[in-house]
Design a protein around this motif. Structure first.
Motif, PDB file in Angstrom:
ATOM      1  N   ILE A   1     -11.185  -0.787  -0.967  1.00 34.80           N
ATOM      2  CA  ILE A   1      -9.755  -0.981  -1.032  1.00 34.80           C
ATOM      3  C   ILE A   1      -9.268  -0.412  -2.570  1.00 34.80           C
ATOM      4  O   ILE A   1      -9.829  -1.227  -3.259  1.00 34.80           O
ATOM      5  N   TYR A   2      -8.433   0.539  -2.701  1.00 34.51           N
ATOM      6  CA  TYR A   2      -7.799   0.687  -3.858  1.00 34.51           C
ATOM      7  C   TYR A   2      -6.552   0.171  -3.845  1.00 34.51           C
ATOM      8  O   TYR A   2      -5.736   0.093  -2.922  1.00 34.51           O
TER       9      TYR A   2
ATOM     10  N   LYS B   1      -3.850  -2.854  -5.692  1.00 35.93           N
ATOM     11  CA  LYS B   1      -3.508  -4.341  -5.904  1.00 35.93           C
ATOM     12  C   LYS B   1      -2.890  -5.131  -4.687  1.00 35.93           C
ATOM     13  O   LYS B   1      -1.886  -4.165  -4.101  1.00 35.93           O
ATOM     14  N   ASP B   2      -3.060  -6.014  -4.134  1.00 35.80           N
ATOM     15  CA  ASP B   2      -2.514  -7.001  -3.317  1.00 35.80           C
ATOM     16  C   ASP B   2      -1.696  -6.302  -2.161  1.00 35.80           C
ATOM     17  O   ASP B   2      -0.657  -6.084  -2.423  1.00 35.80           O
TER      18      ASP B   2
ATOM     19  N   THR C   1      -9.269  -7.917   5.321  1.00 31.35           N
ATOM     20  CA  THR C   1     -10.880  -8.014   5.135  1.00 31.35           C
ATOM     21  C   THR C   1     -11.078  -9.389   5.687  1.00 31.35           C
ATOM     22  O   THR C   1     -12.264  -9.664   6.146  1.00 31.35           O
TER      23      THR C   1
ATOM     24  N   SER D   1      -8.847  -2.652  -7.776  1.00 25.72           N
ATOM     25  CA  SER D   1      -7.561  -2.846  -8.046  1.00 25.72           C
ATOM     26  C   SER D   1      -7.116  -1.681  -9.084  1.00 25.72           C
ATOM     27  O   SER D   1      -6.057  -1.415  -9.169  1.00 25.72           O
TER      28      SER D   1
ATOM     29  N   THR E   1     -16.651  -5.698   1.452  1.00 25.44           N
ATOM     30  CA  THR E   1     -15.668  -4.947   0.970  1.00 25.44           C
ATOM     31  C   THR E   1     -15.654  -4.866  -0.714  1.00 25.44           C
ATOM     32  O   THR E   1     -16.157  -5.656  -1.252  1.00 25.44           O
TER      33      THR E   1
ATOM     34  N   SER F   1      -6.131   2.791   0.839  1.00 25.85           N
ATOM     35  CA  SER F   1      -5.423   2.594  -0.402  1.00 25.85           C
ATOM     36  C   SER F   1      -4.097   1.943  -0.191  1.00 25.85           C
ATOM     37  O   SER F   1      -3.411   2.258   0.930  1.00 25.85           O
ATOM     38  N   CYS F   2      -3.722   1.091  -1.284  1.00 25.62           N
ATOM     39  CA  CYS F   2      -2.519   0.467  -0.869  1.00 25.62           C
ATOM     40  C   CYS F   2      -1.273   1.188  -0.981  1.00 25.62           C
ATOM     41  O   CYS F   2      -0.165   0.656  -0.621  1.00 25.62           O
TER      42      CYS F   2
ATOM     43  N   LEU G   1     -13.396  -4.083  -3.843  1.00 30.67           N
ATOM     44  CA  LEU G   1     -12.027  -4.083  -4.237  1.00 30.67           C
ATOM     45  C   LEU G   1     -11.946  -3.349  -5.544  1.00 30.67           C
ATOM     46  O   LEU G   1     -12.608  -3.789  -6.391  1.00 30.67           O
TER      47      LEU G   1
ATOM     48  N   HIS H   1      -5.688  -6.317   2.048  1.00 30.32           N
ATOM     49  CA  HIS H   1      -6.630  -7.482   1.476  1.00 30.32           C
ATOM     50  C   HIS H   1      -6.630  -8.524   2.519  1.00 30.32           C
ATOM     51  O   HIS H   1      -7.889  -9.296   2.847  1.00 30.32           O
TER      52      HIS H   1
END
Ligand code: NAG
Ligand code: NAG
Ligand code: NAG
Ligand code: NAG
Ligand code: NAG
Length: 597
Positions: free
Chosen positions: A52-53, A55-56, A63, A74, A70, A92-93, A72, A60
């Motif tokens: 996961i690329y 933040k927040d 998961t 960030s 996972t 990706s966020c 992370l 997230h």
């Protein structure tokens, strides 16, 4: 594997458990929708890791319910090369949350499926363009209105428009293999035109320039398979093989129609899966035939001669002893100049005493047997060597090369390569015995002309065509020395651009061609293709003489001379004997009477 399945079942159960609690808040709704989507993606193609690329974000929270390993990231970049499982789904966020720099991670980003959550309002086309520029094509994204629309947008290459909207309810696949048909996009190829790997010719029917050879065929078939067009450039004669590798490394060409050895590579970023496994050895000129006048020297071996002398002495001793069954009258002259034994061993007739004892008869039988064996053996040797003289000594080890002063031709490139990998065999060859060629074309010309002034480095693969060519020669010119190999396990691969997006398809294609036996078929035909394209000839390069020189008296003249010398010595001995003992024997009186009458 078992725990993965348990995890999968667990997560399935969790989802099912969560669906009934339809919440009123928009956030949990989105989570559920995405969870559903991830499970569907996992069904399409398995993954066991999430990357996961950003933040927040909503990913997230997911998961927790998925319970997968996972990673992370960030900050958007990892400072190490991708070292987690390849069965990874990338999340990706937001747009461009990943800012990877390392090559291998970028290569993995190209291949693995990538799902992006986009919070802003942005055109699907521009998102796909953005990622296409980075050569990442396995992209799909959802927008913040996903829960209402249930639409996933997936990027598609070579299509207009370059994206496709897939509904969560439809069973249409989200990620597809984009490169099964690349719509005549050019595949930039560089070839070094080294026969028999790649050879150029003009199709007599269409007049088109085409390539053939076991590397060229592989690439041609691949281009055909993915519907690519070929853009082939060939290396000019003043450029070296190094240029191809340089251009590949600089991403200026997609593939090279050549083979590169991976022995000295520090990484395999620009190498395909090994295509050919071969060995890298020396081909050496077959040693010349022993000249006729030395054949006698060849058959009189020191050891055999020693054994003969010993046999002679033993037989003489036995003869002397068994005459009276005692050592009486034993003298050195009798042993060494025993005329019965000497004549016997040389296969001549000798006096046979009347009424010999049993022992004596036995020894005469041994003598006769030895004489028959020896004379027939030497006769056979001599006659067969005169019809087909043996070769001089072969080179059997790297030390022999220095001892025999066999010159080895080599190119500067190969020499540096062998020095770099610190090849211990190469180091044993003294520099005086190396002929170094700056230009590899000069080297190849000499090797192709079977110039016997040098030995050459050759892959077993190429040797097979030389061996085929040699079959048409009257005399064999070279032999492939399996004892003199610089490398016995040489993997040759096809240089590929680092970020070639269809690398996986190419490698699969390569294995398929091997599997159905096409590669070995092409290789077996290499020589005939070369002849057909006039790259090599069926001409006999061994330059046979119109007639073989026959055995001349001159060739055995030194035997004659020895014979003459021996005759002279015996005549002199005879004369000396007459002069000293003539009176005793009454020889002079006899002569006087003879002359007087
Ligand atoms: C959702 O919330 C609205 C008010 O915000 C309410 O009127 C509605 O009944 C709620 N629906 C459910 C299923 O709870
Ligand atoms: C991944 O590689 C880096 C160095 O490249 C290393 O520090 C790290 O421990 C590795 N992680 C794993 C899980 O192997
Ligand atoms: C190959 O690409 C061309 C150009 O896009 C297309 O017209 C053709 O149908 C394709 N061929 C195949 C076999 O898909
Ligand atoms: C090779 O020759 C061409 C002209 O035939 C020239 O333009 C080029 O610079 C040469 N390249 C090298 C590396 O010498
Ligand atoms: C082989 O090469 C040497 C040196 O390059 C040359 O002098 C000789 O003429 C060549 N021999 C043949 C048969 O071409």
């Amino acid at each position: 594997m078992a725990w993965l399945i348990i995890l999968l079942l667990l997560s399935l159960r969790l989802t099912r458990a969560e669906f009934p609690e339809i919440s009123n808040k928009s956030k949990p709704d989105l989570e559920e929708g995405l969870l559903h989507l991830l499970l569907r993606l996992r069904q399409e193609e398995f993954f066991d890791t999430l990357l996961i690329y950003g933040k927040d974000c909503v990913f997230h929270q997911l998961t927790k319910s998925l319970e997968l390993s996972t990673v992370l990231v960030s900050s958007g970049s990892t400072n190490f090369d991708w070292n987690f499982s390849s069965l990874t789904l990338i999340l990706s966020c937001r747009l461009e949350a990943e800012k990877e720099m390392t090559y291998r991670t970028l290569m993995k980003l190209q291949r693995n499926r990538h799902l992006i959550y986009i919070n802003k309002d942005i055109q699907a086309k521009s998102v796909c363009d953005l990622y296409a520029k980075k050569e990442q094509h396995n992209i799909a994204f959802v927008k913040k209105d996903f829960i209402q629309s249930k639409i996933i947008t997936a990027c598609r290459c070579f299509q207009e428009p370059n994206f496709q909207e897939v509904s969560l309810q439809e069973s249409y696949p989200i990620y597809i293999e984009n490169f099964h048909d690349i719509h005549r996009q050019p595949l930039r190829i560089m070839t070094d035109l080294v026969a028999p790997r790649s050879m150029v010719y003009q199709d007599p029917k269409t007049g088109q320039t085409k390539m053939i050879g076991y590397v060229a065929n592989l690439i041609n078939n691949f281009a055909h398979k993915i519907n690519a067009s070929l853009e082939v450039k060939s290396l000019s004669s003043n450029e070296s093989f190094r240029n191809i590798i340089k251009w590949i490394k600089a991403d200026q060409i997609d593939m090279a129609m050549t083979l590169e050895a991976s022995v000295h590579a520090t990484n395999f970023d620009t190498a395909s899966y090994p295509y050919v496994l071969t060995s890298y050895c020396l081909m050496l000129p077959v040693p010349a035939k022993v000249p006729y006048n030395l054949v006698y020297a060849v058959i009189v071996d020191h050891l055999v001669l020693g054994i003969l002398v010993l046999l002679f002495v033993v037989l003489s001793l036995l003869l002397i002893y068994s005459k009276n069954m005692s050592w009486q009258g034993l003298s050195l002259a009798d042993v060494l100049l025993n005329d019965v034994s000497l004549r016997g061993i040389l296969g001549q007739s000798f006096p046979f005493p009347s009424n010999p004892s049993k022992q004596l008869r036995l020894i005469f039988i041994i003598l006769c047997f030895a004489s028959v064996m020896l004379t027939t053996m030497y006769e056979a040797y001599l006659q067969s060597f005169f019809t087909h003289p043996p070769s001089e000594a072969y080179i059997r080890s790297f030390e022999d090369i220095n001892e025999f002063h066999q010159m080895i031709a080599i190119t500067t490139f190969k020499m540096n390569e062998l020095n770099n990998i610190n090849n211990r065999h190469f180091k044993t060859i003294s520099k005086d015995n190396l002929k170094i060629f700056e230009n590899w074309h000069d080297y190849l010309d000499l090797r192709n002309a079977f110039n016997r002034s040098y030995g050459y480095l050759v892959t077993e693969d190429r040797w097979n065509t030389y061996a085929e060519q040699q079959k048409n020669f009257k005399d064999t010119l070279f032999y492939f020395s399996k004892d003199l190999c610089f490398s016995r396990l040489l993997f040759l691969n096809i240089p590929l651009r680092r970020h070639l997006p269809y690398r996986h398809l190419f490698e699969e294609h390569m294995l398929r061609q091997h599997e159905v036996g096409l590669v070995s078929f092409w290789k077996s035909r290499s020589f005939f293709d070369m002849v057909r394209l006039d790259i090599t000839t069926l001409e006999d390069l061994s330059r046979p003489k119109p007639y073989e020189p026959s055995l001349l008296l001159l060739d055995v003249s030194w035997i004659m001379k020895l014979y003459l010398a021996a005759m002279v010595v015996s005549i002199v001995c005879f004369i000396l004997e007459i002069l000293s003992k003539g009176r005793e024997w009454g020889f002079w009186k006899y002569i006087k009477d003879f002359v007087g009458n």
